[in-house]
Design a protein around this motif. Structure first.
Motif, PDB file in Angstrom:
ATOM      1  N   PHE A   1      37.367  36.201  34.942  1.00 19.76           N
ATOM      2  CA  PHE A   1      36.929  37.187  34.468  1.00 19.76           C
ATOM      3  C   PHE A   1      35.711  36.802  33.124  1.00 19.76           C
ATOM      4  N   ARG A   2      36.879  35.289  32.367  1.00 19.51           N
ATOM      5  CA  ARG A   2      37.164  34.636  32.102  1.00 19.51           C
ATOM      6  C   ARG A   2      36.323  33.630  31.909  1.00 19.51           C
ATOM      7  N   GLN A   3      35.328  33.635  30.949  1.00 18.05           N
ATOM      8  CA  GLN A   3      34.377  32.681  30.394  1.00 18.05           C
ATOM      9  C   GLN A   3      34.278  32.089  29.306  1.00 18.05           C
ATOM     10  N   ILE A   4      33.844  30.368  29.283  1.00 13.32           N
ATOM     11  CA  ILE A   4      34.462  29.861  27.886  1.00 13.32           C
ATOM     12  C   ILE A   4      33.071  31.172  26.993  1.00 13.32           C
TER      13      ILE A   4
ATOM     14  N   LYS B   1      23.396  38.690  35.720  1.00 10.89           N
ATOM     15  CA  LYS B   1      23.013  36.801  35.189  1.00 10.89           C
ATOM     16  C   LYS B   1      23.662  35.602  36.483  1.00 10.89           C
ATOM     17  N   ARG B   2      23.527  35.714  37.710  1.00 14.41           N
ATOM     18  CA  ARG B   2      24.159  34.911  38.410  1.00 14.41           C
ATOM     19  C   ARG B   2      23.725  33.596  38.306  1.00 14.41           C
ATOM     20  N   ARG B   3      21.464  34.149  38.541  1.00 13.36           N
ATOM     21  CA  ARG B   3      21.578  32.380  39.356  1.00 13.36           C
ATOM     22  C   ARG B   3      20.307  32.647  37.705  1.00 13.36           C
TER      23      ARG B   3
ATOM     24  N   SER C   1      30.564  23.657  42.953  1.00 16.37           N
ATOM     25  CA  SER C   1      29.399  24.735  42.233  1.00 16.37           C
ATOM     26  C   SER C   1      29.177  25.154  40.884  1.00 16.37           C
ATOM     27  N   ASN C   2      31.016  24.812  40.431  1.00 17.40           N
ATOM     28  CA  ASN C   2      30.910  25.288  39.121  1.00 17.40           C
ATOM     29  C   ASN C   2      30.555  23.532  38.966  1.00 17.40           C
ATOM     30  N   GLY C   3      30.935  22.556  38.976  1.00 14.11           N
ATOM     31  CA  GLY C   3      30.960  21.123  38.980  1.00 14.11           C
ATOM     32  C   GLY C   3      29.331  20.513  38.744  1.00 14.11           C
ATOM     33  N   ILE C   4      28.353  21.194  39.345  1.00  6.40           N
ATOM     34  CA  ILE C   4      26.966  21.033  39.732  1.00  6.40           C
ATOM     35  C   ILE C   4      26.476  21.623  38.574  1.00  6.40           C
ATOM     36  N   LYS C   5      26.947  23.123  38.416  1.00  6.11           N
ATOM     37  CA  LYS C   5      26.169  24.108  37.252  1.00  6.11           C
ATOM     38  C   LYS C   5      26.307  23.432  35.687  1.00  6.11           C
ATOM     39  N   PHE C   6      28.059  22.571  35.292  1.00  4.21           N
ATOM     40  CA  PHE C   6      27.906  22.540  34.201  1.00  4.21           C
ATOM     41  C   PHE C   6      28.234  21.330  33.909  1.00  4.21           C
ATOM     42  N   THR C   7      27.055  20.295  34.974  1.00  7.15           N
ATOM     43  CA  THR C   7      27.260  19.430  34.768  1.00  7.15           C
ATOM     44  C   THR C   7      25.538  18.945  34.212  1.00  7.15           C
TER      45      THR C   7
ATOM     46  N   ALA D   1      25.091  30.538  34.054  1.00  3.24           N
ATOM     47  CA  ALA D   1      25.309  31.750  34.630  1.00  3.24           C
ATOM     48  C   ALA D   1      26.848  31.940  35.628  1.00  3.24           C
ATOM     49  N   GLY D   2      27.172  33.322  35.715  1.00  2.00           N
ATOM     50  CA  GLY D   2      28.647  33.289  36.563  1.00  2.00           C
ATOM     51  C   GLY D   2      29.401  34.750  36.405  1.00  2.00           C
ATOM     52  N   THR D   3      30.089  34.201  37.035  1.00  2.00           N
ATOM     53  CA  THR D   3      31.433  35.849  36.872  1.00  2.00           C
ATOM     54  C   THR D   3      32.664  36.352  36.339  1.00  2.00           C
ATOM     55  N   GLY D   4      33.002  34.847  35.818  1.00  2.00           N
ATOM     56  CA  GLY D   4      34.456  34.495  35.572  1.00  2.00           C
ATOM     57  C   GLY D   4      35.074  34.614  36.849  1.00  2.00           C
ATOM     58  N   LEU D   5      34.475  34.578  37.578  1.00  2.00           N
ATOM     59  CA  LEU D   5      36.155  35.888  39.546  1.00  2.00           C
ATOM     60  C   LEU D   5      35.725  34.248  39.879  1.00  2.00           C
ATOM     61  N   GLY D   6      35.377  33.290  40.163  1.00  2.00           N
ATOM     62  CA  GLY D   6      35.246  31.927  41.117  1.00  2.00           C
ATOM     63  C   GLY D   6      36.849  31.320  40.483  1.00  2.00           C
ATOM     64  N   LEU D   7      36.652  30.984  39.358  1.00  2.00           N
ATOM     65  CA  LEU D   7      38.862  29.999  39.682  1.00  2.00           C
ATOM     66  C   LEU D   7      39.445  30.898  40.049  1.00  2.00           C
ATOM     67  N   ALA D   8      39.411  32.540  38.695  1.00  2.00           N
ATOM     68  CA  ALA D   8      40.777  33.345  39.562  1.00  2.00           C
ATOM     69  C   ALA D   8      40.577  33.322  41.449  1.00  2.00           C
TER      70      ALA D   8
ATOM     71  N   LYS E   1      35.650  16.336  40.628  1.00  2.00           N
ATOM     72  CA  LYS E   1      35.017  15.394  39.280  1.00  2.00           C
ATOM     73  C   LYS E   1      34.201  15.666  39.037  1.00  2.00           C
ATOM     74  N   ASP E   2      34.035  16.037  37.325  1.00  2.00           N
ATOM     75  CA  ASP E   2      32.564  16.324  37.360  1.00  2.00           C
ATOM     76  C   ASP E   2      32.443  15.077  36.736  1.00  2.00           C
ATOM     77  N   SER E   3      30.697  15.032  35.597  1.00  2.00           N
ATOM     78  CA  SER E   3      30.823  14.522  34.403  1.00  2.00           C
ATOM     79  C   SER E   3      30.399  15.078  33.028  1.00  2.00           C
TER      80      SER E   3
HETATM   81  P1  ADP Z   1      31.900  31.877  36.875  1.00  2.00           P
HETATM   82  O1  ADP Z   1      31.022  31.864  37.681  1.00  2.00           O
HETATM   83  O2  ADP Z   1      31.465  31.784  35.432  1.00  2.00           O
HETATM   84  O3  ADP Z   1      31.363  30.259  36.982  1.00  2.00           O
HETATM   85  P2  ADP Z   1      34.655  31.212  37.681  1.00  2.00           P
HETATM   86  O4  ADP Z   1      36.023  31.621  37.415  1.00  2.00           O
HETATM   87  O5  ADP Z   1      34.088  30.118  38.627  1.00  2.00           O
HETATM   88  O6  ADP Z   1      32.876  31.603  36.957  1.00  2.00           O
HETATM   89  O7  ADP Z   1      34.463  29.464  36.352  1.00  2.00           O
HETATM   90  C1  ADP Z   1      34.823  30.098  34.783  1.00  2.00           C
HETATM   91  C2  ADP Z   1      34.820  29.484  33.826  1.00  2.00           C
HETATM   92  O8  ADP Z   1      35.296  28.031  33.947  1.00  2.00           O
HETATM   93  C3  ADP Z   1      33.468  29.331  33.690  1.00  2.00           C
HETATM   94  O9  ADP Z   1      32.396  30.373  33.207  1.00  2.00           O
HETATM   95  C4  ADP Z   1      32.807  27.665  32.608  1.00  2.00           C
HETATM   96  O10 ADP Z   1      32.925  28.392  31.143  1.00  2.00           O
HETATM   97  C5  ADP Z   1      34.179  27.425  32.806  1.00  2.00           C
HETATM   98  N1  ADP Z   1      33.970  26.387  34.050  1.00  2.00           N
HETATM   99  C6  ADP Z   1      34.090  26.597  35.384  1.00  2.00           C
HETATM  100  N2  ADP Z   1      34.714  24.832  36.273  1.00  2.00           N
HETATM  101  C7  ADP Z   1      33.874  24.684  35.146  1.00  2.00           C
HETATM  102  C8  ADP Z   1      32.924  23.071  35.129  1.00  2.00           C
HETATM  103  N3  ADP Z   1      33.054  22.534  36.301  1.00  2.00           N
HETATM  104  N4  ADP Z   1      32.914  22.436  34.026  1.00  2.00           N
HETATM  105  C9  ADP Z   1      32.921  23.384  32.837  1.00  2.00           C
HETATM  106  N5  ADP Z   1      33.207  24.697  32.656  1.00  2.00           N
HETATM  107  C10 ADP Z   1      33.163  24.871  33.749  1.00  2.00           C
END
Ligand code: ADP
Length: 952
Positions: free
Chosen positions: A859-862, A944-946, A813-819, A871-878, A841-843
């Motif tokens: 809760f870290r988001q760039i 702001k999730r979606r 979902s992150n790959g799709i969201k940020f591509t 959108a996002g919570t910043g919890l997914g990767l954690a 892997k995404d482009s």
């Molecule tokens: P979010 O809910 O914001 O996606 P995540 O923990 O999943 O929270 O991701 C944290 C942050 O990592 C994102 O807000 C985004 O800035 C960055 N990120 C994660 N995956 C990608 C990706 N595939 N491409 C670019 N940035 C990404």
């Protein structure tokens, strides 16, 4: 008593003989008579056997006759004219022919005048006719004849003696070594024998010897004395016995001795003077040599300082023995010129040059060096130019020696036990003095004595040096002992005062003033770095109040500053200008630096005397310097102790402060511990609250979702499209909210360590495909390609499929969201039989390098601004990272801004059951510390999730 007369009576007639005998007797003549009866026996008696036969007048016979006559013989011959073998005349002629002078009285028979004349002519002494024979006649005739004969004999004998004497005299004169002179006072001509000519070197042909000539030849110094002596003899008959020098033709003066006597006339006036003159040069020379040697011996034995003695010896040798005398000796293999003396004062410059530029080299060609090397004397009677050239080093050297006019030289070694200690060179520049072996013998004798003296001097000097060294050593040892004692006392004193610097300095100056006898006062000035100069620190001794040292303490040119800057001890004497800056000027001040190797120069220690400018000597200086060194160490130690004490004090203060701070910290720590406990409790409560709340929220949320779905599923919906749309949005937001709640619930479980994996065996690829398919609509919505790369042989794994799916969903979902355009790909492969890797892997937009390390934090988001694009919570990767770790796997990311991202997880094929949930206590603080932010972020995240979807 009348003398006996030996008479030969030649008479053949007995009667006549008797008559003669009687007449003689009667005449009272004491006669000793011999008788010959004929001529032959008479001649035999007179001439001897041999000659009587040979009655001729050969020279040989005469010679023998003369010899016979010289012997005592007859005093008279009385012969008869008529004899058996001849007449008396023949006998007379024979006797006279034989040269006999014996008186011949002829007794004739008849008075014949002619016979008498013949007899007398033939040499008869008298004739007496027998007829007139009487005692008177015979007595007169015999006595007269004998008297005359004896007188003649006496005269002849005297003549002979005179002749012999003259002969002897002549022989004596000719053989004499003396010259004979005979001076005619009238004509002034002087007769001389050959010897006198020899003495002067003149020849009789060349010069007529005269009084004037003799005066000219006399040595000028002797002229007056000699003329006075001659005058005294002539006038007062004072004996003439004089010595003088006479010039020889060679130019040499010969020593002579003359004696003479004047011939005087009846009136006593001298008219002639004669005498002898002897050449006493050799004797004189021998005497002078002996005197010279005696003088040299006296000089050599007068002193053991051989340097001076040899110099004096050189002077003594000039001009007696040489015109130039040089004494060289060898010391430690080096030639040293000990004495140089020369007769000509003009040579001074040349001699200096010779000494400066041509000092002899022991291995050189100089003849003196050769003599020293070989020990053999050298005698050169006449120096040739070639020899001079060979002995000199260059043209200039040669020129100098040449100008000095060396004529002859001799060099004698100073030999001691066969070893040459040096050499004496004697040079003559006079043509008249060419050295001969006799001169060399004298020089060698001189050298022998000089060598002994030199050896004695050297031995004495060595002994003296040794004893002097010993004495010095003892003296130094004594001084050092005294100094050591003083220093030891001082050090003891100083060590007792180490903690009290002023007291220490006071003690020090008092001790120095006491220890150095000449020190009337002592003071110390220490360098003060603050004012960059010396400060009078302490003083002790006599009248110190009169010292106004400030005036003498100029920082640059003052005496004490100079001592401080150079470190050299200085003695100022005699009210110098430097000391005149003082109010009362001391006569002497000795200042030394207070200095040691480790402490450097700290100040100046000085002693002084008010009146005696010679109060201090080298010994005092040494002690002062040593005390200065000790003082520097003591001051340094005192300063160090003071610094240590201060440091100790500071440390004590610091310790106290630290203890205080420690106490505070301990309080703080306890407070923190309490806070932590409270925080832990709060975290626990929060987790519990979150779990409870999520749980509580899920129930109504499920109800909302369920009722929304129910409403939408009605076949003939009573709902108008707008209502249906709103319910659809309620359903969609509800689902999203539920997902969000689930995430928060998961996180809280993870943080609380309560999340446990439900392990099961399943096919990984099946799971990957179903998940990808699930998300495909999202990708389609954004026109993105979604690929799966299956590189797995064996897709069977043991894991928690729900949680693995959750991980895949998060990454995809992150790959799709940020591509925006391009693709998202999933690649699964086996790393090893036990491990598998899944890469998503995404482009897309990619992640900046600096952000990579933070994206796995909660809760870290760039882009964390409210208006952010994604959108996002910043919890997914954690949550993903925590789950991967729970599955004993790893997650990494590779990304570049604008160039897409690749998330790669590696997992064991079979995850092991740990029996324990993931419990990250370290995370608690982060979560709790950021609780308020988390709360607000959470709210925002929910809102702001979606993107583009509103929750209401
Ligand atoms: P979010 O809910 O914001 O996606 P995540 O923990 O999943 O929270 O991701 C944290 C942050 O990592 C994102 O807000 C985004 O800035 C960055 N990120 C994660 N995956 C990608 C990706 N595939 N491409 C670019 N940035 C990404």
């Amino acid at each position: 008593m009348e003398e006996i007369i030996n008479i030969l009576v030649v008479e053949d007639d007995e009667v006549d003989r008797m008559a003669v005998s009687r007449a003689l007797k009667k005449a009272g003549i004491s006669a000793e008579m011999a008788v010959a009866v004929d001529c032959k026996s008479a001649l035999k008696a007179l001439l001897g056997d041999d000659l009587s036969e040979n009655d001729n007048s050969s020279s040989e016979a005469t010679a023998h006759a003369n010899t016979a006559l010289s012997e005592p013989s007859f005093d008279c011959v009385l012969l008869d004219y008529r004899l058996p073998d001849g007449d008396g005349l023949a006998l007379v002629q024979s006797v006279r022919g034989a040269g006999l002078k014996v008186p011949l009285v002829v007794l004739t028979g008849q008075g014949d005048e002619q016979t008498a004349v013949d007899l007398m002519k033939a040499g008869a002494s008298d004739y007496l006719p027998k007829s007139k024979l009487s005692p008177e006649t015979i007595s007169r005739s015999v006595r007269n004849a004998v008297r005359l004969y004896r007188a003649q004999k006496e005269a002849a004998s005297a003549q002979e003696r005179l002749r012999e004497s003259e002969e002897r005299y002549r022989l004596v004169l000719e053989g004499s070594n003396d010259g004979i002179w005979d001076w005619d006072l009238m004509t002034h001509a002087i007769y001389c024998n050959d010897r006198l000519y020899e003495i002067t070197g003149l020849s009789a042909d060349e010069a007529d010897v005269s009084y004037d000539l003799v005066c000219q030849l006399l040595h000028p110094a002797d002229r007056m004395r000699i003329s006075q002596a001659v005058a005294a003899h002539l006038e007062d008959n004072v004996e003439l016995d004089v010595e003088f020098r006479l010039l020889h033709r060679s130019g040499e003066y010969r020593y002579c001795m003359a004696r003479g006597k004047a011939w005087r006339d009846a009136q006593g006036r001298p008219f002639r003077m004669s005498g002898v003159i002897s050449d006493i040069t050799e004797r004189k020379r021998a005497e002078e040599s002996l005197r010279f040697l005696a003088e040299a011996s006296a000089l050599l034995s007068a002193s053991l300082d051989y340097e001076k003695t040899l110099d004096r010896l050189a002077r003594l040798a000039v001009p007696f023995l040489a015109d130039l005398c040089i004494v060289d000796i060898v010391e430690d293999g080096v030639v040293r010129r000990m004495g140089v003396a020369h007769a000509d004062p003009h040579w001074k410059e040349q001699m200096q040059k010779l000494e400066d530029f041509y000092s002899p080299d022991l291995n050189g060609t100089h003849p003196a060096m050769k003599v020293i090397r070989t020990g053999d004397a050298a005698l050169v009677s006449e120096v040739t130019e070639e020899e001079l050239m060979a002995a000199t080093r260059n043209a200039e050297h040669w020129q100098i020696v040449r100008e000095m006019g060396f004529k002859s030289y001799m060099i004698v070694p100073l030999l001691v036990r066969g070893r040459a200690l040096g050499a004496i060179s004697l040079v003559s520049t006079q043509q008249s003095r060419c050295y001969r072996p006799t001169d060399l013998a004298l020089a060698e004798e001189l050298a022998r004595r000089a060598a002994l003296s030199l050896e004695n001097g050297q031995l004495y000097r060595e002994t003296n040096e040794t004893s002097e060294n010993l004495r010095q050593a003892i003296l130094i040892l004594g001084e050092q002992q005294q100094q050591l004692r003083t220093l030891q006392q001082l050090t003891n004193l100083l060590n007792q005062r180490l903690t009290d610097l002023p007291g220490l300095l006071r003690e020090m100056v008092e001790a120095v003033a006491g220890a150095i006898p000449g020190a009337q006062f002592c003071f110390i000035m220490l360098n003060n770095p603050q004012c960059d100069g010396l400060v009078l620190t302490v003083m002790a001794g006599m009248d110190t109040e009169k010292l106004r040292l400030e005036n003498a303490l100029s920082p640059k040119d003052g005496l004490f500053s100079r001592v401080l800057s150079t470190g050299k001890a200085q003695l100022i004497q005699g009210r110098s200008s430097e000391l005149s800056k003082l109010e009362e000027v001391p006569a002497a001040i000795y200042a030394a630096a207070i200095e040691s190797v480790q402490s450097g120069r700290l100040g100046v220690l000085a002693i002084g005397h008010w009146d005696d400018e010679n109060a201090f000597d080298e010994e005092d200086r040494n002690l002062l310097v040593a005390v200065g060194e000790q003082a520097a160490i003591a001051i340094d130690n005192a300063r160090m102790i003071k610094a240590l004490e201060e440091q100790e004090k500071r440390l004590e203060d610091q310790n106290e402060m630290l203890a205080h701070k420690n106490k505070e910290l301990e309080n703080q720590r306890q407070q923190l511990q309490l806070n932590n406990l409270q925080l832990l409790e709060a975290a626990r409560l929060k987790s519990q609250f979150l779990a409870t709340m999520s749980h509580e929220l899920r129930t109504p949320m499920n109800a909302i979702i369920g009722f929304s779905q129910l409403l939408l599923r009605q076949r003939q919906s009573s709902l108008v499209p707008k209502q249906a749309d709103m319910i659809q949005r309620i359903l969609s937001n509800g689902k999203h909210l539920l997902a969000l709640i689930n995430e928060i619930l998961d996180l809280s479980k993870i943080e609380a360590g309560r999340l446990e994996l439900k392990l099961e065996a399943f096919n990984l690829m099946t799971l990957v495909r179903s998940t990808v398919d699930e998300l495909r609509p999202l990708a389609d919505e954004r026109h993105l390609a979604l690929y799966i790369h299956d590189n797995v042989q064996n897709a069977n794994v043991i894991n928690d499929s729900v949680r693995l799916r959750q991980i895949l969903v998060n990454l995809l979902s992150n790959g799709i969201k940020f591509t925006q355009t391009g693709s998202v790909e999933v690649e699964v492969r086996e790393i090893s039989p036990d491990r598998l890797a899944i890469a998503v892997k995404d482009s897309g937009i990619g992640i900046a390098e600096a952000e990579l390390e933070h994206i796995f934090e909660e809760f870290r988001q760039i882009d964390q601004t409210i208006t952010r694009k994604y959108a996002g919570t910043g919890l997914g990767l954690a949550i993903t990272k925590s789950l991967v770790q729970l599955m004993q796997g790893t997650i990494t990311v590779e990304s570049k801004l604008g160039q897409g991202s690749t998330f790669r997880i590696e997992l064991p094929r079979a995850v092991k059951a740990t029996g324990q949930g993931f419990h990250a206590i370290g995370k608690v603080r982060t979560l709790l510390g950021a609780s308020s932010l988390a709360d607000s972020t959470l709210t925002q995240s929910v809102q702001k999730r979606r993107p583009g979807r509103r929750l209401y």
